[in-house]
Design a protein around this motif. Structure first.
Motif, short mmCIF file in Angstrom:
data_model
loop_
_atom_site.label_atom_id
_atom_site.label_comp_id
_atom_site.label_asym_id
_atom_site.label_seq_id
_atom_site.Cartn_x
_atom_site.Cartn_y
_atom_site.Cartn_z
N UNK A 264 -29.84 -24.28 25.96
CA UNK A 264 -30.64 -23.54 24.87
C UNK A 264 -30.30 -22.03 25.08
N UNK A 265 -30.32 -21.89 26.44
CA UNK A 265 -30.26 -20.46 26.64
C UNK A 265 -28.89 -19.86 26.04
N UNK A 266 -27.92 -20.41 26.62
CA UNK A 266 -26.57 -20.05 26.31
C UNK A 266 -26.13 -20.11 24.88
N UNK A 267 -26.86 -21.14 24.07
CA UNK A 267 -26.43 -21.22 22.88
C UNK A 267 -26.95 -20.13 22.00
N UNK A 268 -28.16 -19.47 22.65
CA UNK A 268 -29.18 -18.45 21.96
C UNK A 268 -28.29 -16.94 22.42
N UNK A 269 -27.99 -16.83 23.60
CA UNK A 269 -27.90 -15.61 24.29
C UNK A 269 -26.36 -15.30 24.44
N UNK B 37 -27.15 -7.22 24.28
CA UNK B 37 -26.81 -8.65 24.86
C UNK B 37 -27.71 -8.84 26.12
N UNK B 38 -28.07 -7.89 26.90
CA UNK B 38 -29.10 -7.97 28.01
C UNK B 38 -30.41 -8.06 27.19
N UNK B 39 -30.81 -7.48 26.10
CA UNK B 39 -32.03 -7.77 25.48
C UNK B 39 -32.19 -9.37 24.90
#
Length: 320
Positions: free
Chosen positions: A181-186, A305-307
C-alpha cells in the motif's frame, strides 16, 4: 575519456552518422527492454554530447506517443478489480491526492515555479507519474520544455525509489500489505511500484499493483478539474479525446474476453511507447534548457515526494 569525447565530436559534425547513431539508440530502447529512466538518461546523453538530428519533429512525436501510451495502459486495467480492492484504500488515495496537489501548489508559489510545470509535477507525484503527466499536459497546453522537466523530475525520483523503498520497508519491519500500500501511494510510476514491491515480496506485489491501477483512475477526475482550472475564457471546456479512449480501453478489457486475450500485448507496446517517449524527451533536453529551468522544479519534486511518502507511511502504520 578523450576517445569518447572525440567520438561524440565526430557524431556532432557528421549529420549522417549522427542520424544513424540516434536511430540505433532508439532501436535499443525498443528491443533491449530498456527501462524508462535509462531511456531518459540515454536521451540526455544524446542531447548533450551528439545532438538531436530530428529535433524539429520531436514535439509532435512526443505528444502523440504520450497519448498513445495512456490509452494503451488502459488495456491493463480491470474496472471491477480496481473498484473492489481500491475501495479499501479509497480514503488513503483521495486524501493523499488532494494533499499532494494542494501542497504542490503551495510549494510552486513559494519557489516561484512556472504554473504549468508546477502543476504537472504535482499531478505526476499525486497519481501515477508519467501517465498522469501524459494525460494532463495536453489539457493545460504545456510546451515540450515544461513537460520534459516534469517527466524528468518524476522519473529521476522513480529510479531512486526502486532501490530505496524496499530497504526502508525492511528496516521498518513493514508487513507485505503495508509495504504494498505504501509504495503504491508514495512511488510515482507503475513500473517502479511493481519493481519495488516485487523485491519486497509476492503479496506486496499483488497489493501494490492493484492499488496503483485503481489509483490511476483518478487521472480522470483530476483531468476534468484541470480542464476547468486551465481553460481559456474564449474556449469551451472539453474532455481530451484520448481520455475517452482510455476509459473505453479499460471497459473493453473488463467486459470483452476477446479483448482481454491480447490486451497484455497492447500494454507491453504502450510501455515501449512510453520508453521511446522518454528517450525523445531526454534527447530534446540539453544543458541549456536545464540551466534556464534551474533547480527549483527538482526541489519541488523532492519536497513533494518526501511529503507524500511520510504522510502515507504514518497513515498506514497508524490506521491499518
Amino acid at each position: 575519456m578523450k576517445k569518447i569525447l572525440t567520438l561524440f565530436s565526430f557524431l556532432e559534425s557528421n549529420k549522417t552518422v549522427q542520424k544513424i547513431f540516434f536511430i540505433l539508440l532508439l532501436l535499443t530502447c525498443v528491443f533491449a527492454k530498456v527501462s524508462p529512466p535509462v531511456a531518459l538518461l540515454l536521451g540526455l546523453v544524446v542531447a548533450n554530447l551528439s545532438g538531436h538530428p530530428f529535433l524539429p519533429f520531436n514535439h509532435i512525436a512526443i505528444r502523440y506517443l504520450l497519448q498513445f501510451s495512456v490509452v494503451g495502459l488502459g488495456f491493463g486495467m480491470n474496472a471491477l478489480n480496481a473498484l473492489a480492492i481500491g475501495s479499501t484504500s479509497f480514503l488513503f488515495t483521495i486524501s493523499s491526492i488532494v494533499a499532494t496537489i494542494g501542497f504542490g501548489y503551495l510549494i510552486g508559489r513559494w519557489l516561484s515555479i512556472e504554473k504549468k510545470t508546477s502543476h504537472l509535477i504535482s499531478c505526476g507525484t499525486a497519481i501515477c507519474g508519467g501517465s498522469a503527466i501524459a494525460a494532463i499536459a495536453p489539457i493545460i497546453k504545456s510546451d515540450e520544455k515544461q513537460t520534459s522537466v516534469a517527466l524528468g523530475v518524476i522519473f529521476i525520483l522513480n529510479s531512486i525509489a526502486l532501490f530505496l523503498f524496499p530497504s526502508v520497508g525492511h528496516w521498518l519491519s513493514l508487513t507485505q500489505q503495508e509495504f504494498g500500500l505504501w509504495c503504491a501511494i508514495a512511488i510515482h510510476d507503475t513500473s517502479s511500484v511493481v519493481g519495488a514491491a516485487n523485491k519486497f515480496g509476492h503479496e506486496a506485489l499483488e497489493v501494490a499493483t492493484t492499488v496503483k491501477l485503481a489509483r490511476a483512475l483518478w487521472i480522470i477526475p483530476v483531468a476534468l478539474l484541470t480542464t476547468i482550472l486551465f481553460k481559456n475564457k474564449s474556449s469551451k471546456i472539453k474532455i481530451p479525446y484520448f481520455i475517452g479512449f482510455f476509459i473505453l480501453a479499460m471497459l473493453l478489457n473488463t467486459y470483452l474476453p476477446e479483448i482481454a486475450l491480447f490486451a497484455p500485448k497492447i500494454v507491453v507496446v504502450a510501455k515501449v511507447g512510453l520508453t521511446i517517449t522518454l528517450f525523445l524527451i531526454g534527447s530534446g533536453l540539453n544543458f541549456n534548457v536545464l540551466r534556464s529551468v534551474g533547480f527549483k522544479p527538482l526541489l519541488q519534486g523532492v519536497l513533494l515526494w518526501f511529503f507524500i511518502a511520510a504522510l502515507a507511511l504514518v497513515s498506514i502504520m497508524c490506521f491499518t
